[in-house]
Design an enzyme around this catalytic site. Structure first.
Site, PDB file in Angstrom:
ATOM      1  N   ASP A  28      -2.750  -5.373  12.443  1.00  0.00           N
ATOM      2  CA  ASP A  28      -2.938  -6.043  11.152  1.00  0.00           C
ATOM      3  C   ASP A  28      -2.179  -7.377  11.143  1.00  0.00           C
ATOM      4  O   ASP A  28      -1.395  -7.650  10.237  1.00  0.00           O
ATOM      5  CB  ASP A  28      -2.452  -5.124  10.021  1.00  0.00           C
ATOM      6  CG  ASP A  28      -3.039  -5.488   8.668  1.00  0.00           C
ATOM      7  OD1 ASP A  28      -3.857  -6.430   8.602  1.00  0.00           O
ATOM      8  OD2 ASP A  28      -2.673  -4.824   7.673  1.00  0.00           O
ATOM      9  N   ALA A  38       0.829  -1.205   0.000  1.00  0.00           N
ATOM     10  CA  ALA A  38       0.000   0.000   0.000  1.00  0.00           C
ATOM     11  C   ALA A  38       0.866   1.259   0.000  1.00  0.00           C
ATOM     12  O   ALA A  38       0.562   2.250  -0.645  1.00  0.00           O
ATOM     13  CB  ALA A  38      -0.891   0.003   1.231  1.00  0.00           C
TER      14      ALA A  38
HETATM   15  P1  AMP Z   1       4.374  -4.361   2.176  1.00  0.00           P
HETATM   16  O1  AMP Z   1       4.417  -2.980   1.647  1.00  0.00           O
HETATM   17  O2  AMP Z   1       4.935  -4.463   3.578  1.00  0.00           O
HETATM   18  O3  AMP Z   1       3.005  -4.970   2.064  1.00  0.00           O
HETATM   19  O4  AMP Z   1       5.368  -5.244   1.273  1.00  0.00           O
HETATM   20  C1  AMP Z   1       5.035  -5.677  -0.032  1.00  0.00           C
HETATM   21  C2  AMP Z   1       5.880  -6.905  -0.378  1.00  0.00           C
HETATM   22  O5  AMP Z   1       7.267  -6.563  -0.407  1.00  0.00           O
HETATM   23  C3  AMP Z   1       5.764  -8.058   0.635  1.00  0.00           C
HETATM   24  O6  AMP Z   1       4.690  -8.904   0.341  1.00  0.00           O
HETATM   25  C4  AMP Z   1       7.101  -8.770   0.466  1.00  0.00           C
HETATM   26  O7  AMP Z   1       7.044  -9.682  -0.601  1.00  0.00           O
HETATM   27  C5  AMP Z   1       8.048  -7.634   0.108  1.00  0.00           C
HETATM   28  N1  AMP Z   1       8.768  -7.142   1.300  1.00  0.00           N
HETATM   29  C6  AMP Z   1       8.352  -6.209   2.193  1.00  0.00           C
HETATM   30  N2  AMP Z   1       9.267  -5.983   3.143  1.00  0.00           N
HETATM   31  C7  AMP Z   1      10.311  -6.804   2.864  1.00  0.00           C
HETATM   32  C8  AMP Z   1      11.584  -7.067   3.507  1.00  0.00           C
HETATM   33  N3  AMP Z   1      11.928  -6.436   4.629  1.00  0.00           N
HETATM   34  N4  AMP Z   1      12.382  -8.005   2.960  1.00  0.00           N
HETATM   35  C9  AMP Z   1      12.013  -8.663   1.833  1.00  0.00           C
HETATM   36  N5  AMP Z   1      10.835  -8.467   1.183  1.00  0.00           N
HETATM   37  C10 AMP Z   1       9.982  -7.556   1.681  1.00  0.00           C
END
Ligand code: AMP
Length: 276
Positions: free
Chosen positions: A123, A6
């Site tokens: 969440d 998001a």
């Molecule tokens: P988010 O914005 O937290 O929903 O992240 C979107 C996607 O990015 C997640 O579903 C993961 O696949 C990837 N992602 C988020 N944070 C990390 C992280 N610290 N290390 C590796 N992949 C990440």
């Protein structure tokens, strides 16, 4: 690029900490100017200082935030196996029941730690846990969650449409107030997801139906392959209708730990050595 959420894109990057190269993940804000008002930046920095103090093997480490100029960037520990929900789906043929119990215990430790530090996650869901070297770590809390919520707010006419209804405790559906006990309820849904290989909760049910039924006390059946003690935790400690009848994360983590340490020899536990 590691993924998209998001708040914006998540990228792999290298961060230099005291002369040492560290692979990190960087969340980059999509560039919604409204997010970067002066007050907002002050709040962001305040929250970032709190989050940097959280240090636990089951909590994604937060290095800091870059607010000097647009876009805002959040720098965090890199998780090499991505989000837990997709990991469970993709690896369902190789993940054993024992692995699932270990993931559940990891998740309980991470959430317990946040609660001990006064942080309500709001969440708790498999998509908000990451896997790194087979260790499950909680993410998208504090600042990261607040900014995602804001990003949704500006993008969506109907914020309700984006609420994670399938993970919401019944009282949150009514009062919109989150507590440690509403996180505990969502932790029960997370256990269901783990033992259902990352399936979406309430299969075949529409959101409106979930909302009405959960408010009147309906709960999903426990997954077939869930060991008895884990079912008991999910149903009796996480899902009671009244928040005060639910356990807290310390009790839940300690029940799980005693089974995984082999201190409990309930019938249901023997099956954990079986492959799914
Ligand atoms: P988010 O914005 O937290 O929903 O992240 C979107 C996607 O990015 C997640 O579903 C993961 O696949 C990837 N992602 C988020 N944070 C990390 C992280 N610290 N290390 C590796 N992949 C990440």
């Amino acid at each position: 690029m590691l993924g998209e959420g998001a708040f914006g894109g998540v990228y792999r990057a290298t961060f230099y900490v005291k002369g040492e190269r560290k692979p990190v993940a960087v969340k980059v804000n999509k560039g919604n100017e409204k997010i970067s008002t002066r007050n907002m930046i002050e709040d962001v920095c305040k929250e970032a200082r709190i989050m940097r103090q959280y240090q636990h093997p089951n909590v994604v480490y937060f290095y800091g935030v870059c607010v000097e100029k647009e876009p805002i960037m959040l720098v965090m520990e890199l998780a090499n196996q991505g989000a837990l929900d997709s990991f469970l789906k993709n690896e369902k043929n190789s993940v054993t029941l024992r692995d699932k119990l270990k993931y559940s215990l990891d998740a309980s430790k991470g959430l317990e730690y946040l609660h001990q530090h006064g942080c309500i996650h709001r969440d708790v869901a498999a998509r908000n846990f990451l896997m790194h070297k087979s260790v499950v770590k909680i993410t998208d809390f504090g600042l990261s969650k607040q900014l995602s919520d804001l990003a949704h707010k500006y993008k969506l006419k109907d914020i309700q449409a984006k609420l994670p209804i399938r993970w919401l405790a019944p009282e949150v559906m009514v009062t919109a107030t989150y507590t440690f006990k509403s996180d505990v309820y969502s932790f029960g849904i997370l256990l269901w997801e783990i033992f259902m290989d990352g399936a979406s909760p309430y299969p075949g049910m529409k959101l409106a139906e979930v909302r009405v039924k959960v408010k009147s006390g309906y709960r999903m059946d426990a997954p077939d392959r869930m060991p008895t003690f884990a079912r008991n935790i999910m149903i009796n400690q996480c899902w009671p209708q009244a928040p005060e009848d639910r356990g807290n994360m310390t009790e839940i983590r300690s029940s799980m730990e005693s089974v995984l340490d082999g201190k409990v020899t309930a019938m249901g536990v023997r099956s954990m050595y079986m492959k799914t």
